[in-house]
Each structure stands twice: as C-alpha cells, then as structure tokens.
Design a protein around this motif. Structure first.
Motif, PDB file in Angstrom:
ATOM      1  N   GLU A 245     -18.462  15.616 -24.687  1.00  0.00           N
ATOM      2  CA  GLU A 245     -18.531  16.636 -23.664  1.00  0.00           C
ATOM      3  C   GLU A 245     -19.285  16.136 -22.431  1.00  0.00           C
ATOM      4  OE1 GLU A 245     -19.513  16.957 -26.747  1.00  0.00           O
ATOM      5  OE2 GLU A 245     -18.690  18.759 -27.695  1.00  0.00           O
ATOM      6  N   ALA A 246     -19.012  16.749 -21.302  1.00  0.00           N
ATOM      7  CA  ALA A 246     -19.744  16.448 -20.071  1.00  0.00           C
ATOM      8  C   ALA A 246     -21.121  17.099 -20.122  1.00  0.00           C
ATOM      9  CB  ALA A 246     -18.961  16.960 -18.864  1.00  0.00           C
ATOM     10  N   LYS A 247     -21.993  16.677 -19.208  1.00  0.00           N
ATOM     11  CA  LYS A 247     -23.320  17.270 -19.067  1.00  0.00           C
ATOM     12  C   LYS A 247     -23.560  17.598 -17.601  1.00  0.00           C
ATOM     13  CE  LYS A 247     -25.253  14.571 -22.910  1.00  0.00           C
ATOM     14  NZ  LYS A 247     -26.265  13.551 -23.285  1.00  0.00           N
ATOM     15  N   LEU A 248     -24.308  18.664 -17.370  1.00  0.00           N
ATOM     16  CA  LEU A 248     -24.583  19.100 -16.000  1.00  0.00           C
ATOM     17  C   LEU A 248     -26.060  19.421 -15.826  1.00  0.00           C
ATOM     18  CD1 LEU A 248     -23.733  20.165 -13.152  1.00  0.00           C
ATOM     19  CD2 LEU A 248     -23.338  22.390 -14.258  1.00  0.00           C
ATOM     20  N   THR A 249     -26.664  18.800 -14.826  1.00  0.00           N
ATOM     21  CA  THR A 249     -28.009  19.174 -14.390  1.00  0.00           C
ATOM     22  C   THR A 249     -27.857  19.895 -13.063  1.00  0.00           C
ATOM     23  OG1 THR A 249     -29.140  17.348 -15.506  1.00  0.00           O
ATOM     24  CG2 THR A 249     -30.249  18.319 -13.611  1.00  0.00           C
ATOM     25  N   SER A 250     -28.420  21.098 -12.968  1.00  0.00           N
ATOM     26  CA  SER A 250     -28.236  21.900 -11.761  1.00  0.00           C
ATOM     27  C   SER A 250     -29.516  22.608 -11.361  1.00  0.00           C
ATOM     28  CB  SER A 250     -27.122  22.933 -11.971  1.00  0.00           C
ATOM     29  OG  SER A 250     -27.457  23.807 -13.042  1.00  0.00           O
ATOM     30  N   ASP A 251     -29.574  22.941 -10.094  1.00  0.00           N
ATOM     31  CA  ASP A 251     -30.673  23.693  -9.523  1.00  0.00           C
ATOM     32  C   ASP A 251     -30.090  25.028  -9.077  1.00  0.00           C
ATOM     33  OD1 ASP A 251     -33.549  23.343  -8.742  1.00  0.00           O
ATOM     34  OD2 ASP A 251     -32.756  23.945  -6.793  1.00  0.00           O
ATOM     35  N   MET A 252     -30.569  26.129  -9.628  1.00  0.00           N
ATOM     36  CA  MET A 252     -29.986  27.435  -9.346  1.00  0.00           C
ATOM     37  C   MET A 252     -31.021  28.374  -8.744  1.00  0.00           C
ATOM     38  SD  MET A 252     -27.577  27.850 -12.731  1.00  0.00           S
ATOM     39  CE  MET A 252     -28.718  27.022 -13.846  1.00  0.00           C
ATOM     40  N   LYS A 253     -30.673  28.932  -7.591  1.00  0.00           N
ATOM     41  CA  LYS A 253     -31.574  29.862  -6.912  1.00  0.00           C
ATOM     42  C   LYS A 253     -30.844  31.162  -6.611  1.00  0.00           C
ATOM     43  CE  LYS A 253     -34.434  26.296  -4.741  1.00  0.00           C
ATOM     44  NZ  LYS A 253     -34.908  25.710  -3.460  1.00  0.00           N
ATOM     45  N   VAL A 254     -31.523  32.274  -6.892  1.00  0.00           N
ATOM     46  CA  VAL A 254     -31.017  33.580  -6.499  1.00  0.00           C
ATOM     47  C   VAL A 254     -31.763  33.981  -5.235  1.00  0.00           C
ATOM     48  CG1 VAL A 254     -30.716  35.995  -7.113  1.00  0.00           C
ATOM     49  CG2 VAL A 254     -30.484  34.235  -8.871  1.00  0.00           C
ATOM     50  N   VAL A 255     -30.997  34.218  -4.175  1.00  0.00           N
ATOM     51  CA  VAL A 255     -31.593  34.555  -2.882  1.00  0.00           C
ATOM     52  C   VAL A 255     -31.039  35.886  -2.399  1.00  0.00           C
ATOM     53  CG1 VAL A 255     -31.777  32.100  -2.307  1.00  0.00           C
ATOM     54  CG2 VAL A 255     -29.786  33.399  -1.525  1.00  0.00           C
ATOM     55  N   GLU A 256     -31.720  36.470  -1.425  1.00  0.00           N
ATOM     56  CA  GLU A 256     -31.178  37.653  -0.773  1.00  0.00           C
ATOM     57  C   GLU A 256     -30.013  37.205   0.105  1.00  0.00           C
ATOM     58  OE1 GLU A 256     -33.991  40.002   1.309  1.00  0.00           O
ATOM     59  OE2 GLU A 256     -35.178  40.485  -0.491  1.00  0.00           O
TER      60      GLU A 256
ATOM     61  N   GLU B 120     -28.491  38.452   2.649  1.00  0.00           N
ATOM     62  CA  GLU B 120     -28.680  38.600   4.085  1.00  0.00           C
ATOM     63  C   GLU B 120     -29.844  37.770   4.615  1.00  0.00           C
ATOM     64  OE1 GLU B 120     -26.617  40.197   6.086  1.00  0.00           O
ATOM     65  OE2 GLU B 120     -25.368  40.649   4.338  1.00  0.00           O
ATOM     66  N   ASN B 121     -30.695  37.291   3.713  1.00  0.00           N
ATOM     67  CA  ASN B 121     -31.854  36.496   4.120  1.00  0.00           C
ATOM     68  C   ASN B 121     -32.102  35.418   3.067  1.00  0.00           C
ATOM     69  OD1 ASN B 121     -34.157  35.469   5.247  1.00  0.00           O
ATOM     70  ND2 ASN B 121     -35.332  37.368   5.169  1.00  0.00           N
ATOM     71  N   PRO B 122     -31.313  34.345   3.085  1.00  0.00           N
ATOM     72  CA  PRO B 122     -31.361  33.299   2.038  1.00  0.00           C
ATOM     73  C   PRO B 122     -32.707  32.595   1.889  1.00  0.00           C
ATOM     74  CG  PRO B 122     -29.376  33.105   3.369  1.00  0.00           C
ATOM     75  CD  PRO B 122     -30.261  34.090   4.071  1.00  0.00           C
ATOM     76  N   SER B 123     -33.600  32.744   2.866  1.00  0.00           N
ATOM     77  CA  SER B 123     -34.906  32.113   2.743  1.00  0.00           C
ATOM     78  C   SER B 123     -35.780  32.811   1.702  1.00  0.00           C
ATOM     79  CB  SER B 123     -35.632  32.106   4.095  1.00  0.00           C
ATOM     80  OG  SER B 123     -35.891  33.432   4.529  1.00  0.00           O
ATOM     81  N   ILE B 124     -35.401  34.030   1.315  1.00  0.00           N
ATOM     82  CA  ILE B 124     -36.142  34.769   0.296  1.00  0.00           C
ATOM     83  C   ILE B 124     -35.537  34.463  -1.071  1.00  0.00           C
ATOM     84  CG2 ILE B 124     -36.817  37.042  -0.572  1.00  0.00           C
ATOM     85  CD1 ILE B 124     -36.826  38.050   2.275  1.00  0.00           C
ATOM     86  N   VAL B 125     -36.267  33.701  -1.881  1.00  0.00           N
ATOM     87  CA  VAL B 125     -35.800  33.292  -3.212  1.00  0.00           C
ATOM     88  C   VAL B 125     -36.496  34.164  -4.253  1.00  0.00           C
ATOM     89  CG1 VAL B 125     -35.638  31.384  -4.859  1.00  0.00           C
ATOM     90  CG2 VAL B 125     -35.470  30.929  -2.393  1.00  0.00           C
ATOM     91  N   VAL B 126     -35.702  34.895  -5.033  1.00  0.00           N
ATOM     92  CA  VAL B 126     -36.290  35.775  -6.054  1.00  0.00           C
ATOM     93  C   VAL B 126     -36.297  35.123  -7.439  1.00  0.00           C
ATOM     94  CG1 VAL B 126     -35.691  37.857  -4.796  1.00  0.00           C
ATOM     95  CG2 VAL B 126     -34.078  36.954  -6.479  1.00  0.00           C
ATOM     96  N   LEU B 127     -35.512  34.058  -7.611  1.00  0.00           N
ATOM     97  CA  LEU B 127     -35.468  33.360  -8.897  1.00  0.00           C
ATOM     98  C   LEU B 127     -35.023  31.924  -8.678  1.00  0.00           C
ATOM     99  CD1 LEU B 127     -35.511  33.401 -12.059  1.00  0.00           C
ATOM    100  CD2 LEU B 127     -33.092  34.065 -11.950  1.00  0.00           C
ATOM    101  N   HIS B 128     -35.742  31.008  -9.321  1.00  0.00           N
ATOM    102  CA  HIS B 128     -35.391  29.586  -9.257  1.00  0.00           C
ATOM    103  C   HIS B 128     -35.332  29.056 -10.686  1.00  0.00           C
ATOM    104  CE1 HIS B 128     -36.558  25.250  -7.827  1.00  0.00           C
ATOM    105  NE2 HIS B 128     -35.329  25.330  -8.287  1.00  0.00           N
ATOM    106  N   VAL B 129     -34.160  28.587 -11.086  1.00  0.00           N
ATOM    107  CA  VAL B 129     -33.927  28.110 -12.447  1.00  0.00           C
ATOM    108  C   VAL B 129     -33.323  26.705 -12.392  1.00  0.00           C
ATOM    109  CG1 VAL B 129     -32.652  28.504 -14.598  1.00  0.00           C
ATOM    110  CG2 VAL B 129     -33.547  30.446 -13.318  1.00  0.00           C
ATOM    111  N   GLN B 130     -33.742  25.853 -13.322  1.00  0.00           N
ATOM    112  CA  GLN B 130     -33.146  24.525 -13.424  1.00  0.00           C
ATOM    113  C   GLN B 130     -32.506  24.339 -14.795  1.00  0.00           C
ATOM    114  OE1 GLN B 130     -36.351  21.797 -12.493  1.00  0.00           O
ATOM    115  NE2 GLN B 130     -35.915  21.861 -10.294  1.00  0.00           N
TER     116      GLN B 130
END
Length: 203
Positions: free
Chosen positions: A138-149, A151-161
């Motif tokens: 199987e393949a493998k994936l390393t990712s950086d995931m951010k949940v932002v507003e 309308e205002n992407p500079s506001i990050v409410v969740l950061h998951v790796q």
C-alpha cells in the motif's frame, strides 16, 4: 533468542503503529459540534516522493524512464500514464479523502462548499507503494491538515498531522501508483475523525 526476537518484533510493531497515526498539533475538534458541513481543499506544496524524497519532477522523470525502458511501451503509453497521474492529483485524491472521512461522519465534508470552516490538506510526503501480480504494498501519506475559517484563513482552529498513513489495501486502480496513493488519501480521511473528534462530540 526467542525472547529477543519477540522484543524486536514488538519494537517494530510500535514504530509502525506510531507512524500510522494522526497527531493534534494545536486547537481541537470543539468547533465541529454545531456544524453540518465542512469545506475541503487539497494542495501539494513542495510534496516529496518515495524514500529518496524526490520532488514531483524527479519522481515523474524516474517513472518515465521506467515505463519507456519496457520495449513494449511507447511515448503514447507514457502520455496516457501522465494524464491519469494529473487527473488523480487534480480531482481523484480529494474524492477518495472525502469518501474516507464521510464514511465516519454525520457532518458532510465536501469540496467547493460555502461552509464556515475549510479543511486544507497539504500533502507533504508520498510513498507510492508497489504492485507485483498477486501481491502489493500500500501507499503511505504524510500530510499537514489545518481547519481554518473560510472567510479568514489566517484563523486556524485545528492543526493535525498525519504521519505515513498506510493506504487501504485495494481499490479498482490499485495496480497503478495513483490508485494506491488514492487509497492512502481515503485512509487518511477515515483517520481524521478519530478519538479527539468523538471526544468533542460527547462534550
């Protein structure tokens, strides 16, 4: 000797488990409790490939060499492969992620949504796996995931790796690199809504 082998096997198992998990870096899933839909975007900012950490251009050049090395293959075959690679990158990987995340959620995750929050998935490292007849990796994936507003992407409410998330073992395109990678996106989608998400819903 048996005891030593057992300890070594347990150590390898622990390492594998640790590399196949998601980690909350900051924020929490609390934002999600009163939401009905989350927008999702996928990007590839300086994604690296394989254990060699190739750039995408380097990886594609290597694949081109491998394909054209086969006397039965022509440049037309390479162009067909490249077309599928681009199609999966532009649309199919996100579809597979959505398939994975929506299989475990009452909240709808969708692309091109007008939702209050947007989940941005940045693919950092991809191992394409392999397929050899009746067996495959199987393949493998390393990712950086951010949940932002949205309308205002500079506001990050969740950061998951996600660290080297192992893909689902089979899909209709598993024999090809892009099919196996799609499976890693699907598995990452499933893992995204894990223990922390369930804990937030119980509050």
């Amino acid at each position: 000797m048996k005891k030593i082998l057992f300890v070594l096997m347990m150590a390898v198992s622990s390492i594998t488990f640790a590399q196949n998990e998601l980690k909350v870096i900051s924020g929490s899933f609390d934002f999600i409790r009163d939401q009905t839909e989350i927008n999702v975007e996928l990007k590839f900012d300086q994604t690296l490939y394989q254990v060699e950490n190739w750039s995408e251009d380097q990886y594609l050049e290597k694949r081109k060499e491998d394909i054209l090395k086969n006397p039965k293959k022509t440049d037309e075959d390479w162009q067909k492969w490249l077309g599928e690679w681009q199609r999966f990158k532009s649309s199919e990987y996100l579809k597979y992620f959505l398939k994975g995340v929506n299989s475990k959620s009452k909240i709808v995750f969708a692309d091109d949504s007008k939702a209050k929050y947007t989940l941005i998935i940045d693919a950092k490292w991809i191992y394409a796996g392999w397929h050899g007849g009746i067996m495959g990796q199987e393949a493998k994936l390393t990712s950086d995931m951010k949940v932002v507003e949205t309308e205002n992407p500079s506001i990050v409410v969740l950061h998951v790796q996600g660290d080297k998330i192992l893909g689902k073992p089979q899909n209709k395109d598993f024999v090809m690199e892009y099919g196996r990678i799609a499976g890693a996106f699907e598995a990452t989608g499933k893992r995204f809504l894990g223990k922390e998400y369930k804990r937030a819903l119980r509050k």
